[in-house]
Design an enzyme around this catalytic site. Structure first.
Site, short mmCIF file in Angstrom:
data_model
loop_
_atom_site.label_atom_id
_atom_site.label_comp_id
_atom_site.label_asym_id
_atom_site.label_seq_id
_atom_site.Cartn_x
_atom_site.Cartn_y
_atom_site.Cartn_z
CB SER A 125 -38.51 7.27 33.45
OG SER A 125 -37.61 7.10 32.39
CE1 TYR A 150 -34.51 6.88 38.10
CE2 TYR A 150 -34.36 6.17 35.81
CZ TYR A 150 -34.83 7.06 36.76
OH TYR A 150 -35.61 8.11 36.38
CE LYS A 154 -38.30 7.17 39.23
NZ LYS A 154 -38.84 8.39 39.80
#
Ligand code: NAD
Ligand code: UD1
Length: 344
Positions: A125, A150, A154
């Site tokens: 992302s 989160y 990644k």
């Protein structure tokens, strides 16, 4: 090729499976349905004309994964989408995110190793860049300290693949998505947000259809032309096609490095107000919205430098913001009232 797709009944995964089947690949989906519905497999079959194999399994369940790998013909490569992705929830419950996203990926990579599968396309992302010092953001831009658990999952996923390239020559293509939106032209698949959406476009379409009373624009006093945040919205079908290109790059040995990173965006930044205006233009509707306070943790502006993906991956986004708004709206109309399982 035989491609195993984790998270293949999810939003981006389902669109990618359609493109994979369209290109002649055989697909096995592994998904635990924690954020998707099994009917998506039927929908993929309706669109693509071929039904992908589907295994309901959690990536952290090593035995179930082994069964999935051994039940099918030799898997050539994996596209790994399966992860939790709600930023706020990850702040509330970091262990859930570290366990699901990181433990799940480690288990997957161990099983892949045992079955001799040596490559992966990985969903990352633009959140890894945080608030970038330079726009547009290219792949060399520094990775900032993650703002949320989160985002950190990644970054860790990327790092694991980078380390595996060194230790065992494992090949990966990391795709850093900017802001995915839109739905398939058939309106048979699209995003199914759980509960109240956090993301802008599902909030717009749910407001327009009457499921939410009003959209709140999160601040209009930023240092941007109209004061609202700027993002690089990218159509999910364009994203799906990029996964095909990445897979071909790996299978044809065209990757310049064992660990490669590509930004996936349109290269164009749009403000929240421009998104709302475009939605109103393509639908002819008037959206009920108000200006509210800033949302904590929002970066002011981010959009991608797409040159590397254009030149090296041979991929370019073809759909514009109007296409994204129209397909999102058509999908919203098709999906409203579709299932009551989780008040989606
Ligand atoms: P999604 O929730 O629609 O799809 C993820 C799928 O993975 C779901 O079907 C879910 O059931 C499954 N899943 C989750 N944990 C699992 C587990 N432990 N075992 C098996 N299946 C599991 O999300 P999406 O929007 O399609 O996102 C796909 C990937 O792209 C994710 O890795 C996400 O972090 C990344 N990403 C998404 C966005 C976005 O805005 N949608 C942006 C950047 C990156
Ligand atoms: C968010 C996540 C990011 C994730 C991405 C895709 C944060 C801080 N970042 O990014 O990690 O990769 O989603 O899932 O949560 N907006 C409104 N009103 C709303 C909803 C959104 O004005 O009701 C605004 C936001 O403030 C932002 C823009 O719309 O300026 C886009 O928001 P969103 O869709 O949530 O995406 P990101 O914030 O870019």
């Amino acid at each position: 090729m035989n491609i195993l797709v984790t998270g293949g009944t999810g939003y981006i995964g389902s669109h990618t499976v359609v493109e994979l089947i369209g290109a002649g690949h055989d697909v096995v989906i592994v998904d635990n349905l924690s954020n998707s519905e099994e009917f998506v497999v039927d929908r993929i079959e309706q669109i693509a004309g071929i039904r992908p194999a589907f295994v309901k399994a959690d990536l952290r369940d090593e035995n179930a994964l082994r069964t999935a790998f051994s039940d099918f013909e030799k898997i050539d490569s994996v596209i790994h989408f399966a992860a939790f992705k709600a930023v706020g929830e990850s702040v509330q419950n970091p262990l859930l995110y570290y366990d699901n996203n990181i433990s799940g990926m480690i288990t997957l990579l161990k099983v892949m190793n045992d079955f001799g599968v040596g490559s992966m396309v990985y969903s990352s992302s633009c959140t890894v860049y945080g608030e970038s010092d330079k726009l547009p953001v290219d792949e060399q831009s520094p990775i900032k300290r993650a703002e949320s658990p989160y985002g950190f999952t990644k970054q860790v996923g990327e790092r694991i693949l980078e380390d595996l390239a060194v230790s065992r020559g494992f090949s990966s293509v990391i795709l850093r998505y900017f802001n995915p939106t839109g739905a398939h032209d058939t309106s048979l698949i699209g995003e199914l947000p759980l509960g109240v959406p956090n993301n802008l476009v599902p909030y717009i379409t749910q407001t327009a259809i009457g499921e939410r009373e009003m959209l709140t624009v999160n601040g209009n006093d930023y240092d941007t032309p109209d004061g609202t945040n700027i993002r690089d919205y990218i159509h999910v079908v364009d994203l799906a096609v990029a996964h095909l290109r990445a897979l071909e790059r790996l299978s044809e040995g065209k990757n310049a490095d064992k660990f490669e990173v590509f930004n996936l965006g349109t290269g164009k930044g749009n403000s929240v107000m421009e998104v709302i205006k475009t939605f109103e233009e393509v639908t002819g509707l008037k959206l009920n919205y108000r200006i509210g306070p800033r949302r904590a943790g929002d970066v002011v502006s981010i959009y991608s430098d797409t040159r590397k993906a254009n030149e090296q991956l041979g991929w370019k986004a073809e759909r514009n913001l109007a296409d994204m708004m129209l397909t999102s709206w058509n999908w919203q109309k098709a999906v409203s009232g579709l299932n009551e399982k989780s008040n989606r």
